[in-house]
Design an enzyme around this catalytic site. Structure first.
Site, PDB file in Angstrom:
ATOM      1  N   ASP A  36      38.830  31.848  40.478  1.00  0.00           N
ATOM      2  CA  ASP A  36      39.538  31.388  41.679  1.00  0.00           C
ATOM      3  C   ASP A  36      39.217  29.945  42.042  1.00  0.00           C
ATOM      4  O   ASP A  36      38.571  29.236  41.283  1.00  0.00           O
ATOM      5  CB  ASP A  36      39.419  32.359  42.855  1.00  0.00           C
ATOM      6  CG  ASP A  36      38.033  32.907  43.012  1.00  0.00           C
ATOM      7  OD1 ASP A  36      37.112  32.126  42.807  1.00  0.00           O
ATOM      8  OD2 ASP A  36      37.890  34.108  43.339  1.00  0.00           O
ATOM      9  N   LYS A  58      42.737  32.024  46.000  1.00  0.00           N
ATOM     10  CA  LYS A  58      43.332  32.179  47.329  1.00  0.00           C
ATOM     11  C   LYS A  58      43.175  30.856  48.034  1.00  0.00           C
ATOM     12  O   LYS A  58      42.198  30.158  47.839  1.00  0.00           O
ATOM     13  CB  LYS A  58      42.582  33.225  48.150  1.00  0.00           C
ATOM     14  CG  LYS A  58      42.496  34.550  47.481  1.00  0.00           C
ATOM     15  CD  LYS A  58      41.516  35.419  48.232  1.00  0.00           C
ATOM     16  CE  LYS A  58      41.045  36.570  47.365  1.00  0.00           C
ATOM     17  NZ  LYS A  58      39.633  36.836  47.532  1.00  0.00           N
ATOM     18  N   MET A 174      32.033  29.257  55.717  1.00  0.00           N
ATOM     19  CA  MET A 174      33.396  29.424  56.244  1.00  0.00           C
ATOM     20  C   MET A 174      33.472  29.238  57.759  1.00  0.00           C
ATOM     21  O   MET A 174      34.199  29.939  58.448  1.00  0.00           O
ATOM     22  CB  MET A 174      33.937  30.828  55.886  1.00  0.00           C
ATOM     23  CG  MET A 174      34.154  30.992  54.404  1.00  0.00           C
ATOM     24  SD  MET A 174      34.680  32.646  53.951  1.00  0.00           S
ATOM     25  CE  MET A 174      33.114  33.499  53.845  1.00  0.00           C
TER      26      MET A 174
HETATM   27  N1  SAH Z   1      30.427  33.478  47.017  1.00  0.00           N
HETATM   28  C1  SAH Z   1      30.372  32.118  47.482  1.00  0.00           C
HETATM   29  C2  SAH Z   1      30.907  31.965  48.868  1.00  0.00           C
HETATM   30  C3  SAH Z   1      32.382  32.158  48.946  1.00  0.00           C
HETATM   31  S1  SAH Z   1      33.018  31.961  50.546  1.00  0.00           S
HETATM   32  C4  SAH Z   1      28.933  31.615  47.395  1.00  0.00           C
HETATM   33  O1  SAH Z   1      28.033  32.375  47.110  1.00  0.00           O
HETATM   34  O2  SAH Z   1      28.739  30.415  47.584  1.00  0.00           O
HETATM   35  C5  SAH Z   1      33.618  30.307  50.512  1.00  0.00           C
HETATM   36  C6  SAH Z   1      32.749  29.428  51.345  1.00  0.00           C
HETATM   37  O3  SAH Z   1      31.588  29.064  50.631  1.00  0.00           O
HETATM   38  C7  SAH Z   1      33.378  28.108  51.739  1.00  0.00           C
HETATM   39  O4  SAH Z   1      34.235  28.240  52.835  1.00  0.00           O
HETATM   40  C8  SAH Z   1      32.154  27.305  52.088  1.00  0.00           C
HETATM   41  O5  SAH Z   1      31.633  27.668  53.343  1.00  0.00           O
HETATM   42  C9  SAH Z   1      31.181  27.782  51.047  1.00  0.00           C
HETATM   43  N2  SAH Z   1      31.171  26.904  49.862  1.00  0.00           N
HETATM   44  C10 SAH Z   1      31.540  27.208  48.616  1.00  0.00           C
HETATM   45  N3  SAH Z   1      31.334  26.160  47.782  1.00  0.00           N
HETATM   46  C11 SAH Z   1      30.824  25.179  48.543  1.00  0.00           C
HETATM   47  C12 SAH Z   1      30.375  23.856  48.283  1.00  0.00           C
HETATM   48  N4  SAH Z   1      30.410  23.319  47.065  1.00  0.00           N
HETATM   49  N5  SAH Z   1      29.885  23.137  49.312  1.00  0.00           N
HETATM   50  C13 SAH Z   1      29.807  23.643  50.554  1.00  0.00           C
HETATM   51  N6  SAH Z   1      30.216  24.881  50.845  1.00  0.00           N
HETATM   52  C14 SAH Z   1      30.703  25.640  49.866  1.00  0.00           C
END
Ligand code: SAH
Length: 523
Positions: A36, A58, A174
């Protein structure tokens, strides 16, 4: 019984090198790859050409592929006996619905494996110089979700109750859509308004941006700097460290966009060097190298290998393809006999040395002419038989010079360099729209391809015009001939010198650090 399996794999926070070794190995073996939007495109390139690649991303609030459909897809491919890799941003079990996918697989009796990944909060902490715990002040760490989409089902966070916790670091995923509300609620619950707080966007990538303030000021600061999702919000005493140890955003190429133009395979090394210095890299593979073996020539040369004195390589591709063909005919490397190895540059030498073969002649300056001179200086060329492995574009200078040195030269053409068509390439689109700080050329063929597809690489009016850098005299010459400016040149024709020249040039060229244009990548 089906032999299929689904691997639910953490793809890490963005920077491709932050995935586990297991993730890399599974991607390389996958029959089907489902990923994704927060997964870095580089990871997708690790799969085999036959692997079926499915985007199941998404966008906030707008599900391109409904969750039930993704689950059905995983089940269906595994039941058809395929090895499926389901890549999920960060860690699959942290705000990633990995649990739901695993349950669906379990209930269908499909075999699965779960590979953890570096979750965004850990990467944001590391790359913004914010330790998540700290002796004496911060002994607890809470991961929370801000529930970007209020319409989503699920329990909402009681922010006020968290505001009452002491000695705690909050890492909020998020939450950008409701940043002001979240901070106000934490404060209403008892959190001191002076508590340090920060937002880190696009953590670990060249376009990372961060701002730090307090629970009272952060919402305004983030709004002013235009920071939005994807980001982690940190609240807690640990954020104080940011100012002293914010190492990543201070790297020499941080916030710079650099386009690179070698083949896909060769680009990785340059990409790595640039990213280590903090750059955001745009890969524009303007050329591709394909195997084109002259069968008769090859058979003749291999049959008489023992009679040759030297074999000369001008590129790593030449070495790779030569040995692929060599090992089709011989099982034992000793069939090379007393053949001595010569090559033009460091990358080629490395490819030879990987096979535990000694490179006996490599010039100080990486050009064909210098190699010929170096070979002549060995005093071994008179009547020596020499194989020159070449591609379709090799110039004659090397061969002519060797012949003038009284060598008997046989050319062995093994590959062809061709132009690629970047008209529909998403990275090229990003380049056209936003431009870059610099574009690097490491071969005349890439320069030629760039000019030939000038139309499809035409920059938008508002795009940043890149400075053009060249690896060496030959490439610069072609650039000039084709009417391109040469803004900087490597002191020696190798990648390290090219990167050094880039750093030097950009350090004196104006750039609002960290204000690189946002890209469409990953969205
Ligand atoms: N499973 C993922 C989280 C998915 S939810 C994990 O473990 O990181 C998606 C959220 O993750 C985004 O809205 C943001 O808050 C965070 N996120 C994902 N990648 C990011 C990045 N490179 N820098 C900052 N926040 C990030």
């Amino acid at each position: 019984m089906s032999t299929g399996i689904v691997h639910l794999v953490g793809a890490g926070p963005g920077e491709p090198n932050l995935v586990t070794l297991r993730a890399r190995e599974l991607i390389a073996r996958a029959d089907v790859l489902v990923y994704d939007q927060l997964v870095h495109p580089e990871l997708v390139k690790w799969c085999r050409p036959e692997c079926e690649v499915i985007f199941a991303g998404k966008t906030a609030g707008c599900h391109t592929v409904p969750q039930a459909e993704i689950e059905a897809l995983l089940v269906q491919h595994a039941q058809a006996g395929r090895r499926v890799v389901r890549l999920k941003g960060g860690d699959p079990f942290i705000f990633g619905r990995g649990g739901e996918e695993a349950r669906a697989l379990a209930s269908e009796g499909v075999a699965f494996e779960i590979v953890p990944g570096v979750t965004a909060a850990l990467a944001a902490g590391a790359y913004a110089g914010i330790p998540l715990t700290q002796r004496h002040t911060s002994s607890a760490l809470v991961f929370l979700t801000g529930h970007e989409d209020p319409a989503k089902p699920g329990p909402s966070v009681n922010w006020r109750s968290y505001g009452a916790l002491k000695n705690t670091t909050f890492a909020i995923y998020m939450g950008m859509g409701r940043l002001r509300h979240i901070l106000a609620e934490l404060v209403a619950g008892g959190l001191a308004p002076t508590t340090p707080a920060a937002v880190v966007q696009w953590a670990s990538l060249g376009r990372q941006r961060s701002v730090a303030g307090t629970a009272a000021t952060l919402a305004d600061l983030a709004e002013k700097s235009g920071l939005a999702a994807p980001a982690i919000i940190f609240v807690g005493d640990v954020v104080k460290n940011h100012e002293a140890i914010d190492w990543f955003e201070r790297l020499p190429l941080f916030g710079r966009r650099v386009a690179i133009t070698r083949t896909r395979d060769q680009n990785s090394e340059l990409r790595e060097k640039l990213e280590t210095l903090g750059a955001e890299v745009l890969e524009l593979p303007l050329i591709r190298v394909t195997k084109e073996v002259s069968k008769d020539g090859l058979i003749e040369i291999l049959a008489e290998l023992g009679q040759y004195d030297w074999i000369v390589f001008t590129s790593a591709n030449g070495v790779r393809i030569f040995f692929e063909e060599f090992f089709k005919g011989f099982e034992d490397v000793r069939a090379l006999g007393g053949l001595r190895f010569a090559c033009v540059g460091a990358a080629t030498a490395r490819e030879i040395e990987r096979l535990h073969l000694r490179v006996e002649c490599q010039p100080a300056t990486a050009t064909g002419e210098s190699l010929a001179d170096a070979l002549i200086t060995t005093g071994s060329l008179d009547h020596a038989k020499v194989i020159v492995v070449c591609g379709n574009l090799n110039r004659d200078t090397l061969v002519k010079k060797l012949e003038a040195g009284r060598a008997i030269v046989d050319r062995l053409p093994l590959y062809r360099t061709e132009q690629t068509d970047l008209a529909r390439d998403p990275v090229a689109d990003d380049f056209r729209t936003h431009g870059a700080d610099a574009i690097l050329f490491a071969s005349s063929s890439a320069v030629q391809s760039f000019t030939d597809q000038a139309k499809s690489l035409q920059l938008a009016k508002t795009a940043k015009r890149p400075l053009a850098g060249s690896i060496g005299p030959q490439t610069s010459e072609t650039m000039k001939q084709l009417g391109m400016p040469v803004d900087f040149t490597a002191k020696q024709p190798n990648l390290d010198a090219l990167v050094a020249a880039l750093v030097k040039t950009l350090s004196t060229s104006p750039n609002a650090k960290g204000s690189a244009p946002k890209t469409a990548r990953g969205k």
